[in-house]
Design a protein around this motif. Structure first.
Motif, PDB file in Angstrom:
ATOM      1  N   ARG A  13      35.824   6.710  33.151  1.00 32.75           N
ATOM      2  CA  ARG A  13      34.755   7.451  33.897  1.00 32.75           C
ATOM      3  C   ARG A  13      34.069   7.044  34.825  1.00 32.75           C
ATOM      4  O   ARG A  13      33.393   6.236  34.714  1.00 32.75           O
ATOM      5  CB  ARG A  13      34.072   8.231  32.471  1.00 32.75           C
ATOM      6  N   TYR A  14      33.935   8.051  35.833  1.00 35.44           N
ATOM      7  CA  TYR A  14      33.273   7.418  37.285  1.00 35.44           C
ATOM      8  C   TYR A  14      32.880   8.520  38.002  1.00 35.44           C
ATOM      9  O   TYR A  14      33.460   9.684  38.086  1.00 35.44           O
ATOM     10  CB  TYR A  14      33.947   6.455  37.837  1.00 35.44           C
ATOM     11  N   VAL A  15      32.067   8.440  38.939  1.00 34.71           N
ATOM     12  CA  VAL A  15      31.356   9.299  39.906  1.00 34.71           C
ATOM     13  C   VAL A  15      32.042   8.806  40.967  1.00 34.71           C
ATOM     14  O   VAL A  15      31.496   7.587  41.553  1.00 34.71           O
ATOM     15  CB  VAL A  15      30.027   9.549  39.992  1.00 34.71           C
ATOM     16  N   ALA A  16      33.015   9.519  42.051  1.00 36.82           N
ATOM     17  CA  ALA A  16      33.168   8.863  43.410  1.00 36.82           C
ATOM     18  C   ALA A  16      32.151   9.564  44.241  1.00 36.82           C
ATOM     19  O   ALA A  16      31.574  10.644  43.911  1.00 36.82           O
ATOM     20  CB  ALA A  16      34.757   9.592  43.588  1.00 36.82           C
ATOM     21  N   ALA A  17      32.003   8.625  45.325  1.00 33.62           N
ATOM     22  CA  ALA A  17      31.028   8.964  46.382  1.00 33.62           C
ATOM     23  C   ALA A  17      31.793   8.559  47.941  1.00 33.62           C
ATOM     24  O   ALA A  17      32.435   7.748  47.887  1.00 33.62           O
ATOM     25  CB  ALA A  17      29.755   8.248  46.323  1.00 33.62           C
ATOM     26  N   THR A  18      31.225   9.463  48.864  1.00 28.89           N
ATOM     27  CA  THR A  18      31.736   9.168  50.013  1.00 28.89           C
ATOM     28  C   THR A  18      30.808   9.976  50.991  1.00 28.89           C
ATOM     29  O   THR A  18      30.552  10.916  51.037  1.00 28.89           O
ATOM     30  CB  THR A  18      32.896   9.693  50.440  1.00 28.89           C
ATOM     31  N   LEU A  19      29.972   9.109  51.870  1.00 30.45           N
ATOM     32  CA  LEU A  19      28.907   9.583  52.713  1.00 30.45           C
ATOM     33  C   LEU A  19      28.906   8.982  54.116  1.00 30.45           C
ATOM     34  O   LEU A  19      29.172   7.755  54.346  1.00 30.45           O
ATOM     35  CB  LEU A  19      27.603   9.096  52.268  1.00 30.45           C
ATOM     36  N   HIS A  20      29.175   9.810  55.207  1.00 35.77           N
ATOM     37  CA  HIS A  20      29.034   9.329  56.495  1.00 35.77           C
ATOM     38  C   HIS A  20      28.353  10.238  57.535  1.00 35.77           C
ATOM     39  O   HIS A  20      28.192   9.718  58.728  1.00 35.77           O
ATOM     40  CB  HIS A  20      30.426   9.193  56.792  1.00 35.77           C
ATOM     41  N   ARG A  21      28.083  11.293  57.295  1.00 37.23           N
ATOM     42  CA  ARG A  21      27.271  12.254  58.123  1.00 37.23           C
ATOM     43  C   ARG A  21      25.938  11.166  58.861  1.00 37.23           C
ATOM     44  O   ARG A  21      25.373  10.817  57.980  1.00 37.23           O
ATOM     45  CB  ARG A  21      26.906  13.462  57.438  1.00 37.23           C
ATOM     46  N   PRO A  22      25.752  11.658  60.019  1.00 35.11           N
ATOM     47  CA  PRO A  22      24.585  10.935  60.971  1.00 35.11           C
ATOM     48  C   PRO A  22      23.341  11.392  60.056  1.00 35.11           C
ATOM     49  O   PRO A  22      22.349  10.305  59.850  1.00 35.11           O
ATOM     50  CB  PRO A  22      24.575  11.401  62.196  1.00 35.11           C
TER      51      PRO A  22
END
Length: 370
Positions: free
Chosen positions: A207-216
Motif C-alpha cells: 500500500r502506497y501513495v504515488a506522487a509526481t510534481l513538476h509544475r513551476p
C-alpha cells in the motif's frame, strides 16, 4: 481553400512534431492509425525531453518509429528554448515541405511548431485542442491558446473544449470532437501495466501513495517546496510515499530533504509502462500533471491534483480527480486512505474515451486536403 493531393500522399506528407513525454503517448495511436491507412508520415523529435528515461524509453514502450530527426534542443528558458525550436523546425519544414504538421498538447515544441508552420503557410492540426485552465500564469495555457488560433484542424478530447474554442472565435468547421488518444494508448496497454511485478522488482510496499510534481508553481519556489515536503512527510506517516522525481524539481526536493523520511521512496523517472503500473497499484496519487488526471480517471485510482485549477474538468465530473491545496492535502489523503472518495457526477467515462481517438484523427487527416 485550395485543393490538391490528399494529405498523407507521397508528395505532401504528414509531419508529427513531438518534444516531451506526454506528446509521445498522444502521438502513438495517431501514427499507428495513419500507418494502417498507408499515409506517408515522419516524426520530428525536438529533444525538449532528451535523456533515455524521459524520451527514448517511451518510443520503445509505445512502439513509435524511431524519429526521422532529433533536433536535440534540450532545456533552457522559455525564450531560449522556443527560439531554438523555431530555428530547427523552420529548417526541417523548409526541407520536407509537409502537407500538414500535427502537434500535440501544450509544451513549447507545440507552439513553436505551430508558429513556424503557419508562417510557412503549412496547415497545422492540433491534437488536444481547446483545453483551458484560464490561468495565464501557466506557460502551457499560453501555448494552448496560441496553437489553437493558428491551427486549421482542432482535435478536441472533451465536449467543453469545443465551447472554449467557439468562445475564442474558432470556426466550427475547424473543430472535431475525437476523444483522447492518450486513453487509446492506456487501453491498448492495460495488460502490460503489472503493478504486482513492479512492486516486486522495486521492493515497494503493498500500500502506497504515488506522487509526481513538476509544475513551476509547485517546485520553483523553495518555500513552496519546503511546505510540500512537510506535507508529503505527514502523508508518509500514514502510508509509504513513492515518487519518481522529475528532473525539473529534483534539486529543490533534495535541498528540502524529501528523501529523509524513512517511508518516502524517491525513484528516477520511469518509462511509460512502469509509471502507469505504479499509478495503477497506488492507493492514491498526488500530482500536478494533466496526463495523470486522465489516466487515473480510466484506472479508477483516486487522484489529488495539487493545483487551484485544471484544464481537464471532465476528470472531476467523470473521473476520480479532486483539486487540492497544500493546506488540505493531508486531510484529503487521509479521507481517501479510509475509503472516503467523492462520487462521480457522471455515470460513464468521458465521451469517446473508448480507445478509438487515433482512428478518428487519422480519418479526418487523410480526408483533408490543401
Amino acid at each position: 481553400m485550395a485543393t490538391s493531393a490528399p494529405l498523407g500522399s507521397q508528395d505532401t506528407g504528414i509531419v508529427h512534431v513531438v518534444g516531451a513525454r506526454p506528446n509521445f503517448v498522444k502521438a502513438a495511436p495517431v501514427v499507428s492509425a495513419l500507418r494502417g491507412r498507408g499515409a506517408h508520415q515522419s516524426v520530428v523529435h525536438t529533444g525538449q525531453h532528451y535523456d533515455d528515461r524521459m524520451s527514448a524509453v517511451f518510443f520503445r514502450d509505445l512502439g513509435l518509429p524511431t524519429p526521422d530527426v532529433d533536433l536535440g534542443v534540450g532545456s533552457g528558458s522559455h525564450a531560449a528554448q522556443t527560439a531554438a525550436l523555431m530555428v530547427g523546425l523552420e529548417e526541417e519544414f523548409s526541407r520536407r515541405e509537409p502537407g500538414m504538421v500535427v502537434v500535440y498538447g501544450d509544451v513549447n515544441s507545440t507552439v513553436a511548431a505551430a508558429l513556424v508552420a503557419a508562417k510557412l503557410h503549412i496547415p497545422v492540426a492540433h491534437v488536444e485542442a481547446g483545453l483551458r485552465s484560464f490561468d495565464n500564469t501557466m506557460p502551457e495555457e499560453i501555448n494552448r491558446r496560441v496553437t489553437d488560433q493558428l491551427s486549421d484542424l482542432c482535435f478536441a478530447t472533451s465536449p467543453e473544449a469545443i465551447g472554449h474554442l467557439a468562445a475564442e472565435g474558432i470556426s466550427p468547421d475547424r473543430v472535431h470532437l475525437v476523444g483522447n488518444p492518450m486513453i487509446d494508448t492506456l487501453l491498448g496497454n492495460l495488460d502490460r501495466f503489472d503493478a504486482d511485478a513492479l512492486r516486486a522488482r522495486l521492493g515497494l510496499p503493498e500500500r502506497y501513495v504515488a506522487a509526481t510534481l513538476h509544475r513551476p508553481a509547485n517546485v520553483d519556489d523553495p518555500d513552496n517546496v519546503a511546505r510540500l515536503t512537510a506535507r508529503l512527510h505527514e502523508i508518509a506517516d500514514l502510508a509509504d510515499v513513492v515518487m519518481p522525481v522529475h528532473p525539473r524539481g529534483k534539486a529543490a526536493f533534495d535541498r528540502a530533504g524529501l528523501g529523509d523520511h524513512p517511508r518516502v521512496r524517491l525513484l528516477e523517472p520511469l518509462g511509460y509502462l512502469d509509471f502507469v503500473a505504479l499509478t495503477r497499484g497506488a492507493a492514491a496519487v498526488v500530482t500536478d500533471s494533466g496526463g495523470v488526471q486522465e489516466e487515473t480517471t480510466i484506472l479508477g485510482v483516486p487522484c489529488l491534483t495539487l493545483r487551484p485549477n485544471t484544464e481537464r474538468p471532465v476528470t472531476i465530473t467523470h473521473g476520480t480527480n479532486q483539486l487540492v491545496t497544500e493546506a488540505d492535502l493531508l486531510p484529503t489523503v487521509t479521507k481517501v486512505l479510509h475509503g472516503q472518495t467523492p462520487e462521480r457526477i457522471g455515470d460513464d467515462t468521458p465521451p469517446l474515451w473508448d480507445g478509438r481517438a487515433g482512428e478518428r484523427i487519422a480519418s479526418v487527416l487523410t480526408q483533408w486536403s490543401r
